[in-house]
Design an enzyme around this catalytic site. Structure first.
Site, PDB file in Angstrom:
ATOM      1  CG  ASP A 679      -1.840   1.121   1.290  1.00 30.93           C
ATOM      2  OD1 ASP A 679      -2.673   1.233   0.360  1.00 30.93           O
ATOM      3  OD2 ASP A 679      -1.747   1.946   2.224  1.00 30.93           O
ATOM      4  CE  LYS A 683      -1.364   5.250   1.465  1.00 28.70           C
ATOM      5  NZ  LYS A 683      -1.358   5.069   2.920  1.00 28.70           N
TER       6      LYS A 683
END
Ligand code: ADP
Ligand code: ASP
Ligand code: MG
Length: 815
Positions: A679, A683
């Site tokens: 995750d 980003k």
């Protein structure tokens, strides 16, 4: 002396006639003897037209005639004393008998000539004026009913007769001298030709009657009493935010009304202009309101334009071909031909290459115009010097008007920006040489949207309305609605922004409302909806509602909505998303989204893709847009990992800290989803792309902090067991860091076009040393922020802050 003209709605009911009488009483009390011009009761002219046309088609008119009688008789019964009713009934009945005879004649002959049509129409004004003069006589014994056919003389262009001003002025002057002491009630709209046959002055012509009388008698003022608060910035029926204009010049009023502002009939301005008589537009239903004054010298206004008007349903013809280039007589031939045949041209544009001329006409004139041109230019067409003519239908004109336009640069830019942003295609443009008006031709289907968008664009001091279509009613969606609901009054007052949720869908149902779904009851509304959720249908509906300033909000974490982003951009609708999938899949897709949004002039905002509501994406963009160069980005963008390393100190062992993080709800059900760095990688990838690097997910190096056994464990339980056996390993890392006065941090870094996420030891000089809780942190080292980086830090997860980030994006749409 003043002229007071009352329009259809002002004489349309018992109540409005009472109001009218009160206005007159006030005038007379002040010593005035006004001349009162009256329209037919509202709807009557249209009814007469349909009766006459119906009769010509062989349809019976008796029912309509009876309705017409009843409307007038009901007013007489309500407003005349019993002893005065009979004479009024008798006089009205004579008119109705004459009308019946006329209609019977039309029915028998199955023919309706323009002359007969005018005769039929004249009964609207004759009846209303007779009726009101009788009622008024109860209060003003000097009331006199006057038939304008005796005073206003015209040629024989029935339906739109031209006034012989000299003769008319004389007749009016003479009549007035004889009747100065009376209160005159004059029929609007109608006149007569030399032979004494009734003519009419064009639809809406009662206003013109008032101006003709006013100019002939040098009245001090011409008052037009209607059903709205004066001339407004746009037709209030189309643009809810339209507001009244205190003042206009004659030219401005003329241009606005010519392009559709029905509130005053365009020719009205001419006699008033010539005699410099002010025209005041007032509201019968709100007499105290000042209304609009049309006059010569207006106070300077700081509005770039005065108003926006429109004509719906026009057709255009386009003449194109080499035969026109450099031919000086060409347009002369074209337009004299059309003038000779009485085809009214609403608007003309010619390309500077002289290769084409486009002109707009009423749809009923289009076929005739085409035929005439084909005859006139037969040779040119045969020789292929002219392309075959095509008629385009269902178009509309929208015009912006104002004398200030001349001094204000950027007015047309604003117009086209508002249209472009909302996906309104402009077919043709015309700017009057006076520069008082810019008109554009657009599709009729876009008219309402275009008017509202342009109005929002110009009158920025007013509230701008955003129409949001929201996907997802989970934590973030719900929180967003709650925040919007709590904050809407403030937004409207302080930022001039109104947000209407025009559509909501979750995975089961969807619901729509162009006026805005109530944020108090959205859940019930959605539940009560019988439309099953369907993403394609949702987008189709959003497009077909064709609302201005539309925003599509994706508050889901699903890959499905991402599939429609491109189509949404192509429909000139902005996208706001907290869903990371769109931007972190292939670079090609990322690029397509950005390019498509850019090409269609709409926004693509996704601040919450990185660090929830923290201003990270915006900061990066601002740095880049202002010419700074990004040398290095370092970040901790996972609240979970942040929490774990911030608590992994002292005696704590790694296994227990991870467990605690899970128990506190900071991790995914399987903590490896966080600890694997996937995750976090997304980003960093989005940041890298925003910083200008065409990077794919594989290009981001991820140093796994978890030993192999932990990664490969079958279940979460197995994972924890494996992690327990690694306590010594993590303990060693921690001890090593502590010995050097450092702490462990899992940091993402972008430098020299390379992105990596690694486990590092940082000392107290590093901005990440003191990170606490589950905060996110990012530091930008740039040319300008070289010595000490620019740091953004704070909570980077949670529904409240994420929804707030979406909210902030929404407010910035179109800013
Ligand atoms: P009347 O019967 O009094 O002559 P009209 O129906 O002819 O009234 O004209 C008034 C109507 O004009 C208003 O009800 C309004 O809907 C419409 N209208 C169109 N454009 C404008 C505008 N710019 N300002 C005010 N009214 C407008
Ligand atoms: N009654 C006429 C019309 O409806 C004239 C007017 O109202 O001004 O067009
Ligand atoms: Mg009118």
């Amino acid at each position: 002396m003043k002229i007071l003209k009352f329009g259809g709605t002002s004489v349309g009911s018992v109540q409005s006639i009472q109001t009218l009488l009160n206005i007159l009483k006030e005038e007379v009390k002040n010593g005035e003897k006004p001349i009162v011009v009256l329209s037919a009761m509202s709807g009557v002219t249209n009814l007469l037209i349909s009766m006459a046309e119906g009769a010509a088609d062989g349809r019976d008119f008796t029912e309509n005639l009876a309705e017409l009688e009843k409307r007038h008789f009901d007013v007489v019964k309500s407003l005349l004393s019993v002893q005065n009713q009979n004479p009024a009934f008798t006089r009205l009945k004579i008119y109705f008998n004459q009308l019946e005879e006329l209609l019977q004649g039309i029915l028998t002959l199955r023919e309706l000539t323009p002359k007969t049509r005018d005769q039929v129409l004249s009964f609207g004004e004759r009846c209303s004026t007779l009726m009101i003069s009788k009622i008024a006589a109860q209060y003003f014994p000097e009331a006199l009913n006057v038939d304008a056919a005796d005073l206003i003389k015209t040629d024989s262009s029935f339906g739109q007769a031209k006034v012989d001003m000299n003769l008319t002025d004389l007749l009016i002057g003479a009549f007035y001298r004889e009747n100065k002491d009376k209160v005159l009630f004059v029929t609007g709209f109608i006149a007569a030709n030399e032979a004494g046959q009734v003519t009419t002055l064009g639809r809406g012509g009662s206003d013109y009657t008032a101006a003709i009388l006013g100019a002939a008698l040098n009245a001090q003022e011409i008052q037009i009493w209607t059903d709205v608060n004066g001339m407004m910035t746009a037709d209030p029926r189309m643009v809810k935010k339209a507001f009244s204009l205190p003042e206009l010049t004659y030219t401005e009023a003329m241009e606005l009304s010519y392009f559709g502002a029905k509130v005053i009939y365009p020719p009205t301005m001419i006699p008033a202009f010539l005699k410099k008589i002010p025209i005041v537009i007032k509201n019968t239903f709100e007499p105290e309101f000042e209304g609009t004054v049309i006059r010569h010298d207006c106070q300077p206004s700081n509005l770039p334009i005065k108003g926006i008007s429109s004509i719906n349903n026009i057709s255009i013809l386009n003449l194109e071909g080499s035969g026109m280039v450099g031919k000086s007589g060409f347009s002369g031939r074209l337009f004299s031909l059309l003038a000779r045949e009485q085809i009214n041209i609403i608007l003309i544009t010619q390309s500077s290459s002289e290769h084409s001329i486009t002109f707009a006409v009423q749809p009923y004139d289009a076929d005739k115009a085409k035929q005439l041109i084909e005859q006139e230019f037969e040779l040119e067409l045969l020789a292929n010097k002219l392309e075959p003519l095509v008629i385009e239908q269902n178009l509309a004109i929208i015009a912006i008007v104002g004398e200030n336009m001349k001094q204000t640069p950027g007015v047309s830019g604003k117009l086209f920006h508002a249209l472009g942003r909302n996906g309104v295609n402009v077919r043709a443009i015309a700017q009057g040489s006076s520069e008082y008006n810019i008109s554009v031709i657009i599709s009729g289907n876009d008219l309402a949207k275009a008017l509202n968008a342009v109005h929002d664009g110009f009158f920025v001091e007013l509230t701008k309305t955003l129409h949001a279509f929201c996907l997802g009613t989970g934590n973030i969606g719900q929180t967003l609605f709650k925040q919007l609901n709590a904050h809407s009054a403030y937004l409207q007052e302080h930022n001039g922004i109104q947000v209407k949720i025009a559509g909501i869908s979750n995975t089961r149902k969807m619901t729509f409302n162009a006026d805005g779904i109530s944020l108090d009851s959205w859940k019930d509304d959605l539940e009560a909806s019988n439309e099953a959720a369907d993403l394609k249908a949702f987008v189709a509906k959003m497009k077909s509602m064709n609302l201005p300033n539309c925003v599509f909000i994706d508050n889901t974490a699903s890959p499905k909505p991402v599939e429609v982003y491109e189509e949404v951009f192509k429909s000139n609708i902005s996208v706001i998303t907290c869903n990371k999938i769109g931007n972190s899949a292939s670079y090609e897709q990322y690029k397509t989204f950005h390019d498509t949004a850019h090409r269609h002039g709409v926004d693509f905002f996704y601040e919450t893709n990185v660090g929830a509501g923290l201003p990270i994406i915006r900061t990066l963009k601002d740095l880049m847009n202002s010419g700074d160069r990004i040398a290095k980005i370092e970040a901790i963008l996972s609240g979970t990992i942040s929490f774990i390393f911030n608590n992994f100190k002292g005696d704590a062992n790694f296994h227990d800290v991870v467990k605690e993080a899970q128990e506190k709800g900071y991790t995914e059900p399987d903590p490896r989803d966080d600890l694997s760095g996937k995750d976090f990688m997304r980003k960093i990838l989005i940041l890298a792309r925003d910083a200008g690097y065409a990077m794919e997910a594989e290009d981001v190096f991820i140093e796994s902090m978890l030993p192999k056994a932990c990664l490969e464990a079958q279940t979460v339980e197995d994972f924890y067991a494996a992690l327990k056996t690694e306590d010594a390993h993590f303990g060693n890392l921690k001890a090593k860091a502590a010995a050097e006065n450092k702490v462990l941090r899992y940091i993402g870094k972008l430098e020299d076009g390379k992105a990596a996420i690694t486990l590092q030891m940082v000392d107290e000089s590093h901005p990440f040393f003191t990170l606490s809780g589950s905060d996110n942190i990012i530091s930008f080292t740039t040319d300008r922020y070289k010595e000490r980086p620019l740091v953004v830090k704070g909570p980077g997860a949670g529904a409240e802050v994420t929804a707030a980030g979406v909210f902030a994006d929404l407010i910035n749409v179109g800013a």
